[in-house]
Design an enzyme around this catalytic site. Structure first.
Site, PDB file in Angstrom:
ATOM      1  N   ARG A  18      33.798 -33.604  21.466  1.00 11.77           N
ATOM      2  CA  ARG A  18      34.541 -32.799  20.490  1.00 11.77           C
ATOM      3  C   ARG A  18      35.989 -33.284  20.364  1.00 11.77           C
ATOM      4  O   ARG A  18      36.558 -33.824  21.305  1.00 11.77           O
ATOM      5  CB  ARG A  18      34.575 -31.332  20.924  1.00 11.77           C
ATOM      6  CG  ARG A  18      33.247 -30.638  20.938  1.00 11.77           C
ATOM      7  CD  ARG A  18      33.395 -29.211  21.503  1.00 11.77           C
ATOM      8  NE  ARG A  18      32.124 -28.532  21.574  1.00 11.77           N
ATOM      9  CZ  ARG A  18      31.347 -28.482  22.666  1.00 11.77           C
ATOM     10  NH1 ARG A  18      31.728 -29.081  23.785  1.00 11.77           N
ATOM     11  NH2 ARG A  18      30.206 -27.823  22.641  1.00 11.77           N
ATOM     12  N   LYS A  48      48.978 -27.718  23.256  1.00 10.81           N
ATOM     13  CA  LYS A  48      48.933 -27.322  24.664  1.00 10.81           C
ATOM     14  C   LYS A  48      47.621 -27.806  25.289  1.00 10.81           C
ATOM     15  O   LYS A  48      46.552 -27.631  24.717  1.00 10.81           O
ATOM     16  CB  LYS A  48      49.016 -25.800  24.812  1.00 10.81           C
ATOM     17  CG  LYS A  48      50.261 -25.185  24.202  1.00 10.81           C
ATOM     18  CD  LYS A  48      51.482 -25.498  25.031  1.00 10.81           C
ATOM     19  CE  LYS A  48      52.688 -24.803  24.454  1.00 10.81           C
ATOM     20  NZ  LYS A  48      53.921 -25.465  24.712  1.00 10.81           N
ATOM     21  N   HIS A 128      34.205 -33.645  13.153  1.00 16.59           N
ATOM     22  CA  HIS A 128      33.100 -33.097  13.945  1.00 16.59           C
ATOM     23  C   HIS A 128      31.754 -33.724  13.548  1.00 16.59           C
ATOM     24  O   HIS A 128      30.821 -33.750  14.340  1.00 16.59           O
ATOM     25  CB  HIS A 128      33.055 -31.580  13.779  1.00 16.59           C
ATOM     26  CG  HIS A 128      32.212 -30.880  14.790  1.00 16.59           C
ATOM     27  ND1 HIS A 128      32.629 -30.686  16.097  1.00 16.59           N
ATOM     28  CD2 HIS A 128      30.969 -30.344  14.700  1.00 16.59           C
ATOM     29  CE1 HIS A 128      31.679 -30.047  16.760  1.00 16.59           C
ATOM     30  NE2 HIS A 128      30.669 -29.826  15.944  1.00 16.59           N
ATOM     31  N   ARG A 131      30.271 -36.237  15.883  1.00 13.70           N
ATOM     32  CA  ARG A 131      29.486 -35.643  16.969  1.00 13.70           C
ATOM     33  C   ARG A 131      28.042 -35.421  16.509  1.00 13.70           C
ATOM     34  O   ARG A 131      27.103 -35.710  17.242  1.00 13.70           O
ATOM     35  CB  ARG A 131      30.154 -34.337  17.380  1.00 13.70           C
ATOM     36  CG  ARG A 131      29.497 -33.553  18.468  1.00 13.70           C
ATOM     37  CD  ARG A 131      30.407 -32.360  18.809  1.00 13.70           C
ATOM     38  NE  ARG A 131      29.734 -31.300  19.507  1.00 13.70           N
ATOM     39  CZ  ARG A 131      29.510 -31.280  20.817  1.00 13.70           C
ATOM     40  NH1 ARG A 131      29.906 -32.285  21.567  1.00 13.70           N
ATOM     41  NH2 ARG A 131      28.900 -30.267  21.376  1.00 13.70           N
ATOM     42  N   HIS A 154      26.315 -28.538  25.137  1.00 12.85           N
ATOM     43  CA  HIS A 154      25.871 -27.281  24.541  1.00 12.85           C
ATOM     44  C   HIS A 154      25.547 -26.276  25.638  1.00 12.85           C
ATOM     45  O   HIS A 154      25.047 -26.652  26.703  1.00 12.85           O
ATOM     46  CB  HIS A 154      24.630 -27.493  23.674  1.00 12.85           C
ATOM     47  CG  HIS A 154      24.921 -28.117  22.353  1.00 12.85           C
ATOM     48  ND1 HIS A 154      23.974 -28.813  21.644  1.00 12.85           N
ATOM     49  CD2 HIS A 154      26.052 -28.149  21.597  1.00 12.85           C
ATOM     50  CE1 HIS A 154      24.497 -29.244  20.512  1.00 12.85           C
ATOM     51  NE2 HIS A 154      25.764 -28.864  20.468  1.00 12.85           N
ATOM     52  N   TYR A 164      19.362 -29.366  15.637  1.00 15.35           N
ATOM     53  CA  TYR A 164      18.891 -30.725  15.358  1.00 15.35           C
ATOM     54  C   TYR A 164      17.374 -30.924  15.362  1.00 15.35           C
ATOM     55  O   TYR A 164      16.927 -32.042  15.184  1.00 15.35           O
ATOM     56  CB  TYR A 164      19.493 -31.694  16.389  1.00 15.35           C
ATOM     57  CG  TYR A 164      20.995 -31.719  16.382  1.00 15.35           C
ATOM     58  CD1 TYR A 164      21.699 -32.317  15.339  1.00 15.35           C
ATOM     59  CD2 TYR A 164      21.728 -31.142  17.410  1.00 15.35           C
ATOM     60  CE1 TYR A 164      23.079 -32.343  15.331  1.00 15.35           C
ATOM     61  CE2 TYR A 164      23.113 -31.160  17.406  1.00 15.35           C
ATOM     62  CZ  TYR A 164      23.783 -31.752  16.365  1.00 15.35           C
ATOM     63  OH  TYR A 164      25.144 -31.780  16.356  1.00 15.35           O
TER      64      TYR A 164
END
Length: 182
Positions: A18, A48, A128, A131, A154, A164
């Site tokens: 990610r 941060k 994304h 990914r 996950h 998927y």
């Protein structure tokens, strides 16, 4: 592609990491001797670094292919050169950072991503989606969904399969032929 953040794209596509995990990745999380990297923190809002990943299972160890490890080593060498040339460098031990060593902001990352797409003339996609490309390629190559789930971090295999399962080749044919064998 010859870009200072080339390795970022390699990790996104080859490892399904990610955006926040990539931007929070530290050199101390990379074990070149064993070709492994650890996802242990993320870049949160306002630049941060936050300990821990998205979920408990998102904290994970990922095995890198020799190609991925090689690209990271090149990136490290390039970053070391940038450090030496910089007037001021804030070493936060980040793998992917601004040229002065500070974390990348979410807003700047989005602008950077849009510029990359425009420059390369790639159709507009979300970062994304790299990914998703990783997961799609692995499942199409018949990698077991449990392994894909572990790679992606996950929370459960249900998330992976719900997202998927349409990509798993010949699933319907396999079901039909199995039933005929009884």
């Amino acid at each position: 592609m010859n870009h200072r953040q080339h390795a970022l794209f390699v990790l996104a596509i080859y490892c399904g990491i990610r955006r926040g995990e990539l931007l929070g990745l530290k050199w101390s999380d990379i074990d070149f001797d064993n070709n492994r990297l650890g996802i242990r923190q993320i870049l949160a809002f306002k630049s941060k670094i936050k300990d821990g990943a998205k979920t408990k299972t998102s904290n994970r160890s990922i095995k890198m292919s020799p190609f991925v490890a090689s690209e990271l080593k090149k990136h490290k060498e390039q970053q070391e050169e940038e450090k030496m040339k910089a007037d001021e460098y804030f070493d936060k031990n980040l793998v992917f950072c601004q040229e002065n060593g500070l974390p990348v902001s979410w807003g700047n990352f989005h602008k950077f991503w849009v510029r990359i797409l425009e420059k390369t003339k790639v159709r507009a996609i979300r970062f994304h989606d790299l990914r998703h490309t990783c997961a799609s390629l692995l499942l199409s190559a018949e990698v077991h969904p449990k392994k894909v789930q572990e790679l992606l971090g996950h929370a459960s295999i249900k998330v992976t399969l719900d997202t998927y399962s349409h990509l798993i080749p010949n699933m319907q044919e396999e079901v039909a032929s199995k039933m005929d064998s009884y």
